[in-house]
Design a protein around this motif. Sequence first.
Motif, PDB file in Angstrom:
ATOM      1  N   ILE A   1      27.089  15.665 -30.836  1.00  0.00           N
ATOM      2  CA  ILE A   1      27.122  17.106 -31.090  1.00  0.00           C
ATOM      3  C   ILE A   1      25.723  17.691 -31.027  1.00  0.00           C
ATOM      4  O   ILE A   1      25.478  18.747 -30.436  1.00  0.00           O
ATOM      5  N   VAL A   2      24.767  16.994 -31.630  1.00  0.00           N
ATOM      6  CA  VAL A   2      23.376  17.469 -31.638  1.00  0.00           C
ATOM      7  C   VAL A   2      22.814  17.494 -30.230  1.00  0.00           C
ATOM      8  O   VAL A   2      22.178  18.459 -29.788  1.00  0.00           O
ATOM      9  N   ASN A   3      23.066  16.406 -29.489  1.00  0.00           N
ATOM     10  CA  ASN A   3      22.517  16.300 -28.145  1.00  0.00           C
ATOM     11  C   ASN A   3      23.156  17.292 -27.184  1.00  0.00           C
ATOM     12  O   ASN A   3      22.581  17.637 -26.160  1.00  0.00           O
ATOM     13  N   ALA A   4      24.385  17.741 -27.479  1.00  0.00           N
ATOM     14  CA  ALA A   4      25.081  18.648 -26.573  1.00  0.00           C
ATOM     15  C   ALA A   4      24.556  20.070 -26.662  1.00  0.00           C
ATOM     16  O   ALA A   4      24.899  20.911 -25.846  1.00  0.00           O
ATOM     17  N   GLN A   5      23.738  20.350 -27.649  1.00  0.00           N
ATOM     18  CA  GLN A   5      23.213  21.694 -27.821  1.00  0.00           C
ATOM     19  C   GLN A   5      22.226  22.016 -26.700  1.00  0.00           C
ATOM     20  O   GLN A   5      21.341  21.240 -26.388  1.00  0.00           O
ATOM     21  N   ASP A   6      22.402  23.205 -26.122  1.00  0.00           N
ATOM     22  CA  ASP A   6      21.507  23.630 -25.053  1.00  0.00           C
ATOM     23  C   ASP A   6      20.144  24.012 -25.613  1.00  0.00           C
ATOM     24  O   ASP A   6      20.027  24.517 -26.731  1.00  0.00           O
ATOM     25  N   PHE A   7      19.131  23.776 -24.819  1.00  0.00           N
ATOM     26  CA  PHE A   7      17.771  24.184 -25.171  1.00  0.00           C
ATOM     27  C   PHE A   7      17.048  24.527 -23.882  1.00  0.00           C
ATOM     28  O   PHE A   7      17.578  24.343 -22.783  1.00  0.00           O
ATOM     29  N   ILE A   8      15.832  25.042 -24.007  1.00  0.00           N
ATOM     30  CA  ILE A   8      15.053  25.428 -22.830  1.00  0.00           C
ATOM     31  C   ILE A   8      14.204  24.240 -22.386  1.00  0.00           C
ATOM     32  O   ILE A   8      13.306  23.802 -23.100  1.00  0.00           O
ATOM     33  N   VAL A   9      14.519  23.720 -21.208  1.00  0.00           N
ATOM     34  CA  VAL A   9      13.713  22.639 -20.653  1.00  0.00           C
ATOM     35  C   VAL A   9      12.676  23.246 -19.706  1.00  0.00           C
ATOM     36  O   VAL A   9      12.991  24.128 -18.911  1.00  0.00           O
ATOM     37  N   LYS A  10      11.444  22.810 -19.842  1.00  0.00           N
ATOM     38  CA  LYS A  10      10.357  23.309 -19.001  1.00  0.00           C
ATOM     39  C   LYS A  10       9.866  22.187 -18.105  1.00  0.00           C
ATOM     40  O   LYS A  10       9.893  21.022 -18.491  1.00  0.00           O
ATOM     41  N   GLY A  11       9.413  22.553 -16.925  1.00  0.00           N
ATOM     42  CA  GLY A  11       8.941  21.525 -16.013  1.00  0.00           C
ATOM     43  C   GLY A  11       8.026  22.066 -14.934  1.00  0.00           C
ATOM     44  O   GLY A  11       7.828  23.271 -14.793  1.00  0.00           O
ATOM     45  N   VAL A  12       7.451  21.132 -14.170  1.00  0.00           N
ATOM     46  CA  VAL A  12       6.565  21.456 -13.054  1.00  0.00           C
ATOM     47  C   VAL A  12       6.999  20.632 -11.853  1.00  0.00           C
ATOM     48  O   VAL A  12       7.272  19.437 -11.976  1.00  0.00           O
ATOM     49  N   VAL A  13       7.072  21.261 -10.688  1.00  0.00           N
ATOM     50  CA  VAL A  13       7.447  20.570  -9.459  1.00  0.00           C
ATOM     51  C   VAL A  13       6.195  20.343  -8.625  1.00  0.00           C
ATOM     52  O   VAL A  13       5.446  21.290  -8.342  1.00  0.00           O
ATOM     53  N   LEU A  14       5.955  19.073  -8.255  1.00  0.00           N
ATOM     54  CA  LEU A  14       4.776  18.719  -7.465  1.00  0.00           C
ATOM     55  C   LEU A  14       5.191  17.900  -6.255  1.00  0.00           C
ATOM     56  O   LEU A  14       6.235  17.255  -6.249  1.00  0.00           O
ATOM     57  N   GLU A  15       4.340  17.915  -5.232  1.00  0.00           N
ATOM     58  CA  GLU A  15       4.572  17.073  -4.071  1.00  0.00           C
ATOM     59  C   GLU A  15       3.885  15.734  -4.296  1.00  0.00           C
ATOM     60  O   GLU A  15       2.682  15.669  -4.558  1.00  0.00           O
ATOM     61  N   LYS A  16       4.644  14.652  -4.215  1.00  0.00           N
ATOM     62  CA  LYS A  16       4.117  13.325  -4.490  1.00  0.00           C
ATOM     63  C   LYS A  16       3.054  12.947  -3.463  1.00  0.00           C
ATOM     64  O   LYS A  16       3.217  13.152  -2.270  1.00  0.00           O
ATOM     65  N   GLY A  17       1.957  12.397  -3.956  1.00  0.00           N
ATOM     66  CA  GLY A  17       0.878  11.968  -3.077  1.00  0.00           C
ATOM     67  C   GLY A  17      -0.258  12.951  -3.009  1.00  0.00           C
ATOM     68  O   GLY A  17      -1.425  12.571  -2.947  1.00  0.00           O
ATOM     69  N   SER A  18       0.057  14.250  -3.048  1.00  0.00           N
ATOM     70  CA  SER A  18      -0.986  15.273  -2.973  1.00  0.00           C
ATOM     71  C   SER A  18      -1.134  16.027  -4.281  1.00  0.00           C
ATOM     72  O   SER A  18      -2.156  16.674  -4.517  1.00  0.00           O
ATOM     73  N   ASN A  19      -0.087  15.945  -5.143  1.00  0.00           N
ATOM     74  CA  ASN A  19      -0.062  16.679  -6.411  1.00  0.00           C
ATOM     75  C   ASN A  19      -0.166  18.192  -6.222  1.00  0.00           C
ATOM     76  O   ASN A  19      -0.564  18.920  -7.135  1.00  0.00           O
ATOM     77  N   VAL A  20       0.188  18.666  -5.017  1.00  0.00           N
ATOM     78  CA  VAL A  20       0.236  20.104  -4.763  1.00  0.00           C
ATOM     79  C   VAL A  20       1.469  20.669  -5.457  1.00  0.00           C
ATOM     80  O   VAL A  20       2.566  20.114  -5.351  1.00  0.00           O
ATOM     81  N   ARG A  21       1.286  21.754  -6.173  1.00  0.00           N
ATOM     82  CA  ARG A  21       2.411  22.367  -6.880  1.00  0.00           C
ATOM     83  C   ARG A  21       3.336  23.057  -5.883  1.00  0.00           C
ATOM     84  O   ARG A  21       2.866  23.734  -4.969  1.00  0.00           O
TER      85      ARG A  21
END
Length: 237
Positions: free
Chosen positions: A20-40
């Motif tokens: 029940i606790v884990n099913a609660q929605d929350f705001i997930v934040k993230g960053v997308v990068l290109e592997k190898g160059s670390n370009v966003r």
Amino acid sequence: MKVRLPFITILLCLITISSIVNAQDFIVKGVVLEKGSNVRVALASITNLRTKTGVTSNDLGMFQLKAAIGDTLQIGKTYLNDQRILVLGRQDILIYMIRGSTTLNEVTILGSTKKQDLADIKRDFQSKGVFNGGKSSFLSAVFNPINGLYNLIGKDPKNARRFSRYADNEIKQSQIDVYFNPSIIKNNTELRGDTLEKYMIDYRPEFQKAQYWNSYDYIKYIKESSKKFIDTLGKGK
């Protein structure tokens, strides 16, 4: 008299509470990068496969999306291989995408954004002696009277002032384009093709209203306004 619950009953209760606790929605934040160059990676589409809602990453590759532990996020970008990420907790997520093997070597992905392009043109005006967007401040007119006079009567200063107005508007519209774009609208509505284009023209939000919106405000607006749009189409038949 003490009542002892069987161990299996206690374990099942704990698992249920945890679920029940884990099913609660929350705001997930993230960053997308290109592997190898670390370009966003800007404008990558991130979709929660459970809720079917999605957003796109901003110019810095960052995104925010509502999710719950156990949800799967699908990330896509034209020249990169699709990626799927399992949400394991509330911590920020780093997503590394791999360049597709079918991408031609001679294709170059330019890192400049519209804001950078506008800044380059402004610098070009400055190299011609046009400062402050073609406007002279009182102090600059006092200490640089020739430049002040040039800014008042010169052709380039007039163009600079015109460009400055254009640039300001383009930057405002670019801020709207980050969230009000075909990718996000398709992720959150059934609109496609000509109907999608007409909706984007008729219901494009005004900057004065949208300048303080976040991704959730945009999604709410898209869902509500697209429903009105579809209803209007139905009445017009």
